[in-house]
Design a protein around this motif. Structure first.
Motif, PDB file in Angstrom:
ATOM      1  N   ILE A   5     -19.193  24.622 -16.640  1.00 49.37           N
ATOM      2  CA  ILE A   5     -18.000  25.268 -16.097  1.00 49.37           C
ATOM      3  C   ILE A   5     -16.897  25.101 -17.135  1.00 49.37           C
ATOM      4  O   ILE A   5     -16.567  23.975 -17.532  1.00 49.37           O
ATOM      5  CB  ILE A   5     -17.575  24.639 -14.752  1.00 49.37           C
ATOM      6  CG1 ILE A   5     -18.707  24.780 -13.734  1.00 49.37           C
ATOM      7  CG2 ILE A   5     -16.292  25.291 -14.236  1.00 49.37           C
ATOM      8  CD1 ILE A   5     -18.498  23.998 -12.465  1.00 49.37           C
ATOM      9  N   TYR A   6     -16.344  26.230 -17.583  1.00 54.57           N
ATOM     10  CA  TYR A   6     -15.287  26.222 -18.593  1.00 54.57           C
ATOM     11  C   TYR A   6     -13.917  26.211 -17.916  1.00 54.57           C
ATOM     12  O   TYR A   6     -13.703  26.929 -16.941  1.00 54.57           O
ATOM     13  CB  TYR A   6     -15.350  27.489 -19.456  1.00 54.57           C
ATOM     14  CG  TYR A   6     -16.652  27.714 -20.153  1.00 54.57           C
ATOM     15  CD1 TYR A   6     -16.943  27.087 -21.354  1.00 54.57           C
ATOM     16  CD2 TYR A   6     -17.602  28.587 -19.623  1.00 54.57           C
ATOM     17  CE1 TYR A   6     -18.145  27.319 -22.012  1.00 54.57           C
ATOM     18  CE2 TYR A   6     -18.802  28.819 -20.275  1.00 54.57           C
ATOM     19  CZ  TYR A   6     -19.060  28.190 -21.458  1.00 54.57           C
ATOM     20  OH  TYR A   6     -20.239  28.414 -22.103  1.00 54.57           O
ATOM     21  N   TYR A   7     -13.002  25.421 -18.469  1.00 52.91           N
ATOM     22  CA  TYR A   7     -11.623  25.396 -17.978  1.00 52.91           C
ATOM     23  C   TYR A   7     -10.632  25.851 -19.043  1.00 52.91           C
ATOM     24  O   TYR A   7      -9.674  26.535 -18.740  1.00 52.91           O
ATOM     25  CB  TYR A   7     -11.237  23.990 -17.509  1.00 52.91           C
ATOM     26  CG  TYR A   7     -12.155  23.441 -16.447  1.00 52.91           C
ATOM     27  CD1 TYR A   7     -12.204  24.006 -15.176  1.00 52.91           C
ATOM     28  CD2 TYR A   7     -12.989  22.365 -16.705  1.00 52.91           C
ATOM     29  CE1 TYR A   7     -13.052  23.506 -14.195  1.00 52.91           C
ATOM     30  CE2 TYR A   7     -13.825  21.850 -15.734  1.00 52.91           C
ATOM     31  CZ  TYR A   7     -13.851  22.434 -14.490  1.00 52.91           C
ATOM     32  OH  TYR A   7     -14.705  21.932 -13.534  1.00 52.91           O
ATOM     33  N   GLY A  43      -5.892  15.571 -23.893  1.00 50.97           N
ATOM     34  CA  GLY A  43      -6.269  15.000 -22.606  1.00 50.97           C
ATOM     35  C   GLY A  43      -6.613  16.004 -21.527  1.00 50.97           C
ATOM     36  O   GLY A  43      -7.019  15.623 -20.425  1.00 50.97           O
ATOM     37  N   ILE A  44      -6.469  17.289 -21.812  1.00 51.39           N
ATOM     38  CA  ILE A  44      -6.785  18.324 -20.827  1.00 51.39           C
ATOM     39  C   ILE A  44      -8.292  18.538 -20.781  1.00 51.39           C
ATOM     40  O   ILE A  44      -8.946  18.665 -21.827  1.00 51.39           O
ATOM     41  CB  ILE A  44      -6.054  19.641 -21.163  1.00 51.39           C
ATOM     42  CG1 ILE A  44      -4.546  19.437 -20.990  1.00 51.39           C
ATOM     43  CG2 ILE A  44      -6.553  20.791 -20.305  1.00 51.39           C
ATOM     44  CD1 ILE A  44      -3.699  20.621 -21.395  1.00 51.39           C
ATOM     45  N   LYS A  45      -8.831  18.609 -19.557  1.00 54.36           N
ATOM     46  CA  LYS A  45     -10.267  18.837 -19.401  1.00 54.36           C
ATOM     47  C   LYS A  45     -10.589  20.283 -19.773  1.00 54.36           C
ATOM     48  O   LYS A  45     -10.002  21.216 -19.236  1.00 54.36           O
ATOM     49  CB  LYS A  45     -10.720  18.546 -17.972  1.00 54.36           C
ATOM     50  CG  LYS A  45     -12.221  18.602 -17.835  1.00 54.36           C
ATOM     51  CD  LYS A  45     -12.826  18.300 -16.472  1.00 54.36           C
ATOM     52  CE  LYS A  45     -11.976  17.776 -15.405  1.00 54.36           C
ATOM     53  NZ  LYS A  45     -12.705  17.593 -14.137  1.00 54.36           N
ATOM     54  N   ALA A  46     -11.531  20.461 -20.697  1.00 53.48           N
ATOM     55  CA  ALA A  46     -11.918  21.790 -21.169  1.00 53.48           C
ATOM     56  C   ALA A  46     -13.170  22.311 -20.475  1.00 53.48           C
ATOM     57  O   ALA A  46     -13.346  23.516 -20.354  1.00 53.48           O
ATOM     58  CB  ALA A  46     -12.138  21.768 -22.682  1.00 53.48           C
ATOM     59  N   ALA A  47     -14.052  21.401 -20.034  1.00 58.73           N
ATOM     60  CA  ALA A  47     -15.305  21.850 -19.412  1.00 58.73           C
ATOM     61  C   ALA A  47     -15.952  20.692 -18.660  1.00 58.73           C
ATOM     62  O   ALA A  47     -15.706  19.525 -18.957  1.00 58.73           O
ATOM     63  CB  ALA A  47     -16.266  22.373 -20.475  1.00 58.73           C
ATOM     64  N   THR A  48     -16.786  21.065 -17.707  1.00 60.01           N
ATOM     65  CA  THR A  48     -17.653  20.124 -17.012  1.00 60.01           C
ATOM     66  C   THR A  48     -19.081  20.624 -17.153  1.00 60.01           C
ATOM     67  O   THR A  48     -19.340  21.814 -16.959  1.00 60.01           O
ATOM     68  CB  THR A  48     -17.294  20.013 -15.517  1.00 60.01           C
ATOM     69  OG1 THR A  48     -15.955  19.544 -15.398  1.00 60.01           O
ATOM     70  CG2 THR A  48     -18.222  19.068 -14.783  1.00 60.01           C
ATOM     71  N   VAL A  49     -19.991  19.734 -17.496  1.00 61.68           N
ATOM     72  CA  VAL A  49     -21.410  20.076 -17.631  1.00 61.68           C
ATOM     73  C   VAL A  49     -22.201  19.136 -16.721  1.00 61.68           C
ATOM     74  O   VAL A  49     -22.091  17.919 -16.840  1.00 61.68           O
ATOM     75  CB  VAL A  49     -21.901  19.937 -19.089  1.00 61.68           C
ATOM     76  CG1 VAL A  49     -23.377  20.291 -19.195  1.00 61.68           C
ATOM     77  CG2 VAL A  49     -21.060  20.807 -20.020  1.00 61.68           C
TER      78      VAL A  49
END
Length: 147
Positions: free
Chosen positions: A64-66, A102-108
Protein backbone atom coordinates in the motif's frame (compact mmCIF):
# COMPACT_ATOMS: atom_id res chain seq x y z
CA UNK A 1 14.86 6.65 16.14
CA UNK A 2 11.91 4.39 15.52
CA UNK A 3 11.91 0.91 17.01
CA UNK A 4 12.36 -2.23 14.92
CA UNK A 5 14.14 -0.52 12.01
CA UNK A 6 16.13 -3.20 10.17
CA UNK A 7 17.13 -1.39 6.99
CA UNK A 8 18.22 2.15 6.27
CA UNK A 9 19.58 3.35 2.97
CA UNK A 10 19.57 5.66 0.01
CA UNK A 11 17.39 5.23 -3.07
CA UNK A 12 19.60 4.58 -6.09
CA UNK A 13 19.12 5.60 -9.73
CA UNK A 14 18.65 1.94 -10.73
CA UNK A 15 15.69 1.66 -8.34
CA UNK A 16 13.60 4.30 -10.13
CA UNK A 17 10.83 3.72 -12.65
CA UNK A 18 10.09 5.87 -15.76
CA UNK A 19 8.01 8.23 -13.57
CA UNK A 20 11.20 9.02 -11.61
CA UNK A 21 10.05 7.53 -8.33
CA UNK A 22 10.91 4.29 -6.54
CA UNK A 23 9.76 1.34 -8.70
CA UNK A 24 7.28 -1.09 -7.18
CA UNK A 25 9.67 -4.06 -7.04
CA UNK A 26 12.28 -2.02 -5.16
CA UNK A 27 9.87 -1.79 -2.22
CA UNK A 28 9.84 -5.61 -2.07
CA UNK A 29 13.65 -5.67 -2.28
CA UNK A 30 14.00 -3.25 0.64
CA UNK A 31 11.53 -5.27 2.71
CA UNK A 32 13.28 -8.56 1.92
CA UNK A 33 16.60 -7.06 3.05
CA UNK A 34 15.02 -5.70 6.22
CA UNK A 35 13.49 -9.14 6.99
CA UNK A 36 16.83 -10.82 6.36
CA UNK A 37 18.57 -8.34 8.69
CA UNK A 38 15.89 -8.87 11.35
CA UNK A 39 16.10 -12.68 11.12
CA UNK A 40 19.91 -12.57 11.28
CA UNK A 41 19.77 -10.37 14.36
CA UNK A 42 17.29 -12.82 15.96
CA UNK A 43 19.63 -15.76 15.23
CA UNK A 44 18.48 -17.05 11.83
CA UNK A 45 21.43 -16.21 9.58
CA UNK A 46 21.90 -17.53 6.05
CA UNK A 47 24.36 -20.02 7.53
CA UNK A 48 21.69 -21.27 9.94
CA UNK A 49 19.21 -21.69 7.09
CA UNK A 50 21.82 -23.60 5.05
CA UNK A 51 22.64 -25.88 7.99
CA UNK A 52 19.04 -27.15 8.04
CA UNK A 53 18.37 -26.82 4.27
CA UNK A 54 15.40 -24.57 4.99
CA UNK A 55 14.42 -21.22 3.52
CA UNK A 56 11.48 -18.84 3.75
CA UNK A 57 8.89 -18.74 0.99
CA UNK A 58 6.19 -16.12 0.44
CA UNK A 59 2.56 -16.79 -0.45
CA UNK A 60 1.33 -13.21 -0.45
CA UNK A 61 2.88 -9.77 -0.65
CA UNK A 62 0.64 -6.71 -0.51
CA UNK A 63 1.89 -3.16 -0.91
CA UNK A 64 0.00 0.00 0.00
CA UNK A 65 1.55 3.28 -1.15
CA UNK A 66 1.11 6.51 0.82
CA UNK A 67 3.83 8.84 -0.50
CA UNK A 68 6.27 8.87 -3.41
CA UNK A 69 9.92 8.14 -2.78
CA UNK A 70 12.44 9.74 -5.12
CA UNK A 71 16.09 9.58 -6.12
CA UNK A 72 18.66 9.99 -3.34
CA UNK A 73 16.04 9.97 -0.58
CA UNK A 74 17.01 8.02 2.51
CA UNK A 75 14.50 5.49 3.77
CA UNK A 76 14.11 3.22 6.75
CA UNK A 77 12.17 -0.05 6.98
CA UNK A 78 10.44 -1.23 10.14
CA UNK A 79 9.62 -4.96 10.43
CA UNK A 80 7.25 -6.65 12.88
CA UNK A 81 5.59 -10.05 12.97
CA UNK A 82 1.81 -9.86 12.82
CA UNK A 83 0.88 -13.57 12.88
CA UNK A 84 2.48 -16.88 13.78
CA UNK A 85 0.96 -20.35 13.65
CA UNK A 86 2.75 -22.48 16.24
CA UNK A 87 1.54 -25.74 14.68
CA UNK A 88 3.12 -25.24 11.26
CA UNK A 89 5.12 -22.02 11.85
CA UNK A 90 3.45 -20.10 9.03
CA UNK A 91 4.12 -16.40 9.51
CA UNK A 92 3.05 -12.91 8.55
CA UNK A 93 5.10 -9.71 8.74
CA UNK A 94 4.29 -6.04 8.34
CA UNK A 95 6.91 -3.68 6.94
CA UNK A 96 6.55 0.07 7.16
CA UNK A 97 8.75 2.17 4.89
CA UNK A 98 9.51 5.68 6.10
CA UNK A 99 10.96 8.66 4.30
CA UNK A 100 13.86 10.46 5.99
CA UNK A 101 11.43 13.11 7.29
CA UNK A 102 9.60 10.38 9.25
CA UNK A 103 6.53 10.23 7.01
CA UNK A 104 5.30 6.72 6.23
CA UNK A 105 5.62 6.09 2.48
CA UNK A 106 4.30 2.52 2.26
CA UNK A 107 3.16 -0.56 4.14
CA UNK A 108 4.02 -4.05 2.89
CA UNK A 109 2.31 -7.12 4.38
CA UNK A 110 3.56 -10.62 3.65
CA UNK A 111 2.46 -14.17 4.49
CA UNK A 112 4.89 -17.05 4.27
CA UNK A 113 6.12 -20.42 5.40
CA UNK A 114 9.27 -22.53 5.44
CA UNK A 115 10.50 -24.59 2.50
CA UNK A 116 12.64 -27.71 2.74
CA UNK A 117 15.19 -26.85 0.05
CA UNK A 118 16.06 -30.50 -0.68
CA UNK A 119 12.52 -31.93 -0.83
CA UNK A 120 11.09 -28.69 -2.29
CA UNK A 121 8.11 -29.02 0.06
CA UNK A 122 6.76 -26.97 2.93
CA UNK A 123 8.17 -27.95 6.30
CA UNK A 124 8.15 -26.99 9.96
CA UNK A 125 11.10 -25.33 11.63
CA UNK A 126 13.62 -27.25 13.73
CA UNK A 127 13.00 -27.35 17.48
CA UNK A 128 16.24 -25.37 17.93
CA UNK A 129 14.63 -22.37 16.23
CA UNK A 130 11.51 -22.15 18.42
CA UNK A 131 13.11 -19.84 21.00
CA UNK A 132 14.44 -17.57 18.25
CA UNK A 133 10.89 -16.49 17.47
CA UNK A 134 10.71 -14.85 20.91
CA UNK A 135 13.39 -12.39 19.76
CA UNK A 136 11.45 -11.34 16.66
CA UNK A 137 9.60 -8.04 17.19
CA UNK A 138 5.81 -8.34 17.37
CA UNK A 139 3.24 -5.83 16.13
CA UNK A 140 0.65 -4.40 18.52
CA UNK A 141 -1.97 -6.49 16.70
CA UNK A 142 0.17 -9.67 16.78
CA UNK A 143 -1.85 -12.90 16.80
CA UNK A 144 -0.57 -16.37 17.60
CA UNK A 145 -2.38 -19.54 16.53
CA UNK A 146 -1.84 -23.13 17.62
CA UNK A 147 -4.29 -24.96 15.38
Amino acid sequence: MKQNIYYEGQVLWAQLDPNMHLRHSAYADFCAQARSNMLTKAGLSLEEFAKYHIGPILFREELIYYREIGLDERISVKVEMTKLNLKNFRFSFRHEIYKENGIKAATVEIDGAWLDLQKRKLTIIPEAWHSIFDAIPKADDYTVYSE
